[in-house]
Write a protein that holds these residues in place. Sequence first.
Motif, PDB file in Angstrom:
ATOM      1  N   GLY A   1       0.792  -1.226   0.000  1.00 17.30           N
ATOM      2  CA  GLY A   1       0.000   0.000   0.000  1.00 17.30           C
ATOM      3  C   GLY A   1       0.820   1.269   0.000  1.00 17.30           C
ATOM      4  O   GLY A   1       0.515   2.221  -0.718  1.00 17.30           O
TER       5      GLY A   1
ATOM      6  N   VAL B   1      -3.555  -5.548  -2.413  1.00 15.28           N
ATOM      7  CA  VAL B   1      -2.725  -4.568  -1.714  1.00 15.28           C
ATOM      8  C   VAL B   1      -2.430  -5.073  -0.313  1.00 15.28           C
ATOM      9  O   VAL B   1      -3.346  -5.402   0.452  1.00 15.28           O
TER      10      VAL B   1
ATOM     11  N   VAL C   1      -1.503  -4.502   3.423  1.00 15.28           N
ATOM     12  CA  VAL C   1      -1.641  -3.431   4.408  1.00 15.28           C
ATOM     13  C   VAL C   1      -1.436  -4.018   5.798  1.00 15.28           C
ATOM     14  O   VAL C   1      -1.564  -5.234   6.006  1.00 15.28           O
TER      15      VAL C   1
ATOM     16  N   THR D   1      -5.223   4.069   3.006  1.00 21.68           N
ATOM     17  CA  THR D   1      -4.040   3.393   2.488  1.00 21.68           C
ATOM     18  C   THR D   1      -4.199   3.026   1.020  1.00 21.68           C
ATOM     19  O   THR D   1      -3.228   2.994   0.273  1.00 21.68           O
ATOM     20  N   THR D   2      -5.429   2.751   0.608  1.00 24.44           N
ATOM     21  CA  THR D   2      -5.665   2.316  -0.773  1.00 24.44           C
ATOM     22  C   THR D   2      -6.429   3.352  -1.599  1.00 24.44           C
ATOM     23  O   THR D   2      -6.858   3.061  -2.711  1.00 24.44           O
TER      24      THR D   2
ATOM     25  N   LEU E   1      -5.323   4.112  -5.229  1.00 27.58           N
ATOM     26  CA  LEU E   1      -5.721   3.147  -6.247  1.00 27.58           C
ATOM     27  C   LEU E   1      -7.186   3.319  -6.626  1.00 27.58           C
ATOM     28  O   LEU E   1      -7.557   3.186  -7.794  1.00 27.58           O
ATOM     29  N   GLU E   2      -8.011   3.611  -5.647  1.00 35.06           N
ATOM     30  CA  GLU E   2      -9.430   3.815  -5.918  1.00 35.06           C
ATOM     31  C   GLU E   2      -9.649   5.027  -6.812  1.00 35.06           C
ATOM     32  O   GLU E   2     -10.558   5.036  -7.646  1.00 35.06           O
TER      33      GLU E   2
ATOM     34  N   PRO F   1      -9.183  -2.341  -5.164  1.00 31.40           N
ATOM     35  CA  PRO F   1      -8.155  -3.246  -4.639  1.00 31.40           C
ATOM     36  C   PRO F   1      -8.710  -4.207  -3.596  1.00 31.40           C
ATOM     37  O   PRO F   1      -9.686  -3.918  -2.894  1.00 31.40           O
TER      38      PRO F   1
ATOM     39  N   ARG G   1      -7.773  -5.958  -0.156  1.00 27.65           N
ATOM     40  CA  ARG G   1      -6.862  -5.774   0.973  1.00 27.65           C
ATOM     41  C   ARG G   1      -6.386  -7.128   1.493  1.00 27.65           C
ATOM     42  O   ARG G   1      -7.172  -8.053   1.671  1.00 27.65           O
TER      43      ARG G   1
END
Length: 399
Positions: A233, A252, A254, A262-263, A266-267, A273, A275
């Motif tokens: 992440g 990802v 984490v 943390t993601t 990407l979003e 993603p 996790r």
Amino acid sequence: MKFAVRSRPAPSLPGVHGPARVHRRTASLLGCLHEGDVAVVDHVDMDRDTAQALVDAGVAAVVNASPMISGRYPNLGPELLVQAGVLVVDSAGPEIFDRLKDGAEVRIDEGVVYAGDTLVAPARELTADGVRAEMGRARSGLAAQLESFTHNSTEFLRREQDLLLHGHGVPRTATDIAGRPVVVAVRSHGWEDELRGIKPFVREQRPVLIGVDRGADALASAGHRPDIVVVTGASDDQPSAAVLRKAKDVVVLVERGAPRSTTEHLERMGIRPLRFETTATTEDAALLLASAHDASLIVGVGMHATLDDFLDRQRGGLASTFLTRLKLGPDLVDAAALPRLYDGAVRPRHLLGAVVAGVLAVGAAISVTPVGQQWVDDVSPTVSSTTSDLIDNVRGILP
């Protein structure tokens, strides 16, 4: 109208010249390097993967504020840099980051770093003989490192026992893995040769392709499309956005209880993603992901196979790597060994078998037709007469 082109004058002072690229974190610097740059880093015990990335970037020299080989263990990075013809100086001291600005023209001569005519930092130039001598001394200190490694392995097993023993916490992927071979690619030393070596396997078996961090870019550059990409992440080693968007699954890693932020990056790219909460390395998490989803075989590209490679890894990842290899056992095959076991070639005996089977099949089909039966009736007397004569001759010879 022609305009005069300003050419850069050839350096008159001795040594290696180039623009300095300065950053304390080597991983953050790698994406900013160009051919001919002088990389200025602070990296104790540089590993081979980082050194290979510097070589691939085409740097002219590497200036390390810390020792390249501290003596704790025989790290492989300095040897690779020296063999590639990169000038390597170390022990320049942390003050070099205050005295040297990013982009400044520097010169390195006999281990001393200059900015123009100004001495920036005295350092130590590493030669091939010097690296060999220090590596020999470092190998004598492995016993202490292995003792520390044993303790770290116990702690990792305690934290990740549910994952290692039962596969708990592994995300469910949209890609169907069960019963299929899997190729896990890490962008590491020698990955190009290994990918070329398994091309027949990939072409014929059509395995699930998993790219780890920039290993996904490595797969894409070799003409393959990763089905799954596994990244960290908060890592600077993530693959390109184009590769991430084309992957069916993006996993990802984490920390447990990490916030959604943390993601978020990407979003914002339109990626949803998956996790994966674990303290394992991305490479090991990808292997555990394939194993938990019942892959029939796992082929590792760019993995660390020898003892030196294993010890050359980041210190926190040793326990993760060791226990993951124990978990997978015979299901994991190194890509370097795969061409010896499987090359996809068709042998002459395979062709002969196919021809014989075809002839027999055609003969059987013809024999049940009216024309085929007539041929059999015509040939039968001749075959019977020949057989009788052969038997009579054999009887005449025997006493």
